[in-house]
Design a protein around this motif. Structure first.
Motif, PDB file in Angstrom:
ATOM      1  N   PRO A  57       1.073  -1.654  -0.091  1.00 15.96           N
ATOM      2  CA  PRO A  57       0.027  -0.237   0.064  1.00 15.96           C
ATOM      3  C   PRO A  57       0.527   0.967  -0.360  1.00 15.96           C
ATOM      4  CG  PRO A  57      -0.560  -1.293   1.697  1.00 15.96           C
ATOM      5  CD  PRO A  57       0.860  -1.749   1.520  1.00 15.96           C
ATOM      6  N   LEU A  58       0.109   2.004  -0.842  1.00 12.19           N
ATOM      7  CA  LEU A  58       0.862   3.638  -1.328  1.00 12.19           C
ATOM      8  C   LEU A  58       0.326   3.926  -0.454  1.00 12.19           C
ATOM      9  CD1 LEU A  58       2.557   3.271  -4.734  1.00 12.19           C
ATOM     10  CD2 LEU A  58       3.769   3.266  -2.140  1.00 12.19           C
ATOM     11  N   MET A  59       0.792   6.054   0.464  1.00 13.01           N
ATOM     12  CA  MET A  59      -0.478   6.699   0.969  1.00 13.01           C
ATOM     13  C   MET A  59      -0.394   7.792  -0.449  1.00 13.01           C
ATOM     14  SD  MET A  59      -0.884   9.340   2.574  1.00 13.01           S
ATOM     15  CE  MET A  59       0.640   9.720   3.036  1.00 13.01           C
ATOM     16  N   VAL A 159      -7.439   5.115   5.960  1.00 13.54           N
ATOM     17  CA  VAL A 159      -7.623   4.350   7.136  1.00 13.54           C
ATOM     18  C   VAL A 159      -6.855   5.649   8.162  1.00 13.54           C
ATOM     19  CG1 VAL A 159      -6.259   2.954   8.521  1.00 13.54           C
ATOM     20  CG2 VAL A 159      -7.406   1.644   6.309  1.00 13.54           C
ATOM     21  N   ALA A 160      -7.301   5.758   8.597  1.00 13.01           N
ATOM     22  CA  ALA A 160      -6.728   7.288  10.039  1.00 13.01           C
ATOM     23  C   ALA A 160      -6.178   8.290   9.354  1.00 13.01           C
ATOM     24  CB  ALA A 160      -5.111   6.797  10.891  1.00 13.01           C
ATOM     25  N   VAL A 166      -2.810   0.324  -3.529  1.00 13.72           N
ATOM     26  CA  VAL A 166      -1.877  -0.479  -4.202  1.00 13.72           C
ATOM     27  C   VAL A 166      -1.987  -0.401  -5.553  1.00 13.72           C
ATOM     28  CG1 VAL A 166      -1.309  -3.220  -4.502  1.00 13.72           C
ATOM     29  CG2 VAL A 166      -1.755  -2.411  -2.068  1.00 13.72           C
ATOM     30  N   LEU A 167      -1.203  -0.542  -6.203  1.00 15.11           N
ATOM     31  CA  LEU A 167      -1.009  -0.404  -7.578  1.00 15.11           C
ATOM     32  C   LEU A 167      -0.891  -1.315  -8.671  1.00 15.11           C
ATOM     33  CD1 LEU A 167       2.137   3.042  -8.459  1.00 15.11           C
ATOM     34  CD2 LEU A 167      -0.920   2.793  -7.695  1.00 15.11           C
ATOM     35  N   THR A 168      -1.021  -2.436  -8.131  1.00 12.79           N
ATOM     36  CA  THR A 168      -1.299  -3.781  -8.646  1.00 12.79           C
ATOM     37  C   THR A 168      -2.830  -4.113  -9.053  1.00 12.79           C
ATOM     38  OG1 THR A 168       0.208  -4.516  -8.874  1.00 12.79           O
ATOM     39  CG2 THR A 168      -0.874  -6.244  -9.270  1.00 12.79           C
ATOM     40  N   ALA A 177      -3.079  -3.684   8.753  1.00  8.49           N
ATOM     41  CA  ALA A 177      -2.169  -4.943   9.043  1.00  8.49           C
ATOM     42  C   ALA A 177      -0.679  -4.652   8.142  1.00  8.49           C
ATOM     43  CB  ALA A 177      -2.281  -6.770   8.476  1.00  8.49           C
ATOM     44  N   PHE A 178      -1.041  -3.572   7.673  1.00 10.35           N
ATOM     45  CA  PHE A 178       0.305  -3.659   7.031  1.00 10.35           C
ATOM     46  C   PHE A 178       1.120  -2.581   7.958  1.00 10.35           C
ATOM     47  CE2 PHE A 178       3.188   0.272   4.120  1.00 10.35           C
ATOM     48  CZ  PHE A 178       4.041  -0.825   3.834  1.00 10.35           C
TER      49      PHE A 178
END
Ligand code: FES
Length: 193
Positions: A57-59, A159-160, A166-168, A177-178
């Protein structure tokens, strides 16, 4: 720091406190040189993109940047055109910013507010939930199944006060979890406001 030596966050925290107390840090046995290839090797760079930046995941946006229904943000992310929208249901969604007709970007880079995006090339129109809702001069395209031509959705989770993508397409996304124990610290910042 050799992370193999440490079993969990508690071990790492203890080691760091010990360094502070004794005014030292982790050290190798002798001075070491990092090969220039570690920074410049194109194959290594491609592997990092494929295995990290396109898998995790990228913010890519903050909730506060696009709080209202219809808000959107379009950007380049690691070479991919990404469009993040907020629907009438309040949900943040992410898509490839690519028209299903001839691959034109449907939104210019930047931010704005709209419920629909009209492609500048031939006028196909998409709702901000990704569905293809209009084909200009539709009779010239023959029998097109609009339902099968929605924008390509990317995994997205808010989140928060942060919007992660996710780029796929089709990859799993589980931001809590991440982030693990960092989530509580980030939530305390109240980024959504
Ligand atoms: S490329 Fe978008 S309508 Fe043709």
């Amino acid at each position: 720091m050799d992370l193999d030596l440490y079993k969990d966050y508690g071990d790492i925290a203890e080691a760091l406190l010990d360094f502070v107390e004794h005014r030292t840090t982790d050290q190798a046995d002798a001075p070491m040189q990092v090969p220039v290839a570690s920074y410049l090797d194109p194959a290594r760079f491609d592997r990092e993109i494929a295995l990290i930046f396109r898998k995790l995941p990228l913010m890519l946006a903050l909730t506060a940047e696009m709080p209202k229904a219809g808000d959107y943000k379009a950007m380049d992310a690691i070479g991919l055109p990404v469009l993040i929208t907020r629907g009438r249901d309040g949900a943040a969604r992410a898509f490839l910013n690519v028209c299903k007709h001839r691959a034109m970007h449907i939104a210019k880079e930047g931010k704005g507010n709209c419920s629909r995006f009209a492609c500048q090339y031939h006028g196909w129109t998409y709702a901000n939930d990704g569905h293809l809702v209009g084909i200009a001069e539709g009779h010239t395209f023959g029998d097109v199944d609009k339902a099968a031509l929605a924008l390509t959705e990317l995994p997205c989770q808010e989140v928060a006060g942060m919007i992660f993508v996710v780029l796929t397409p089709g990859e799993p996304i589980d931001v809590p979890a991440f982030l693990g124990p960092m989530l509580d610290d980030l939530a305390a910042l109240k980024l959504e406001t």
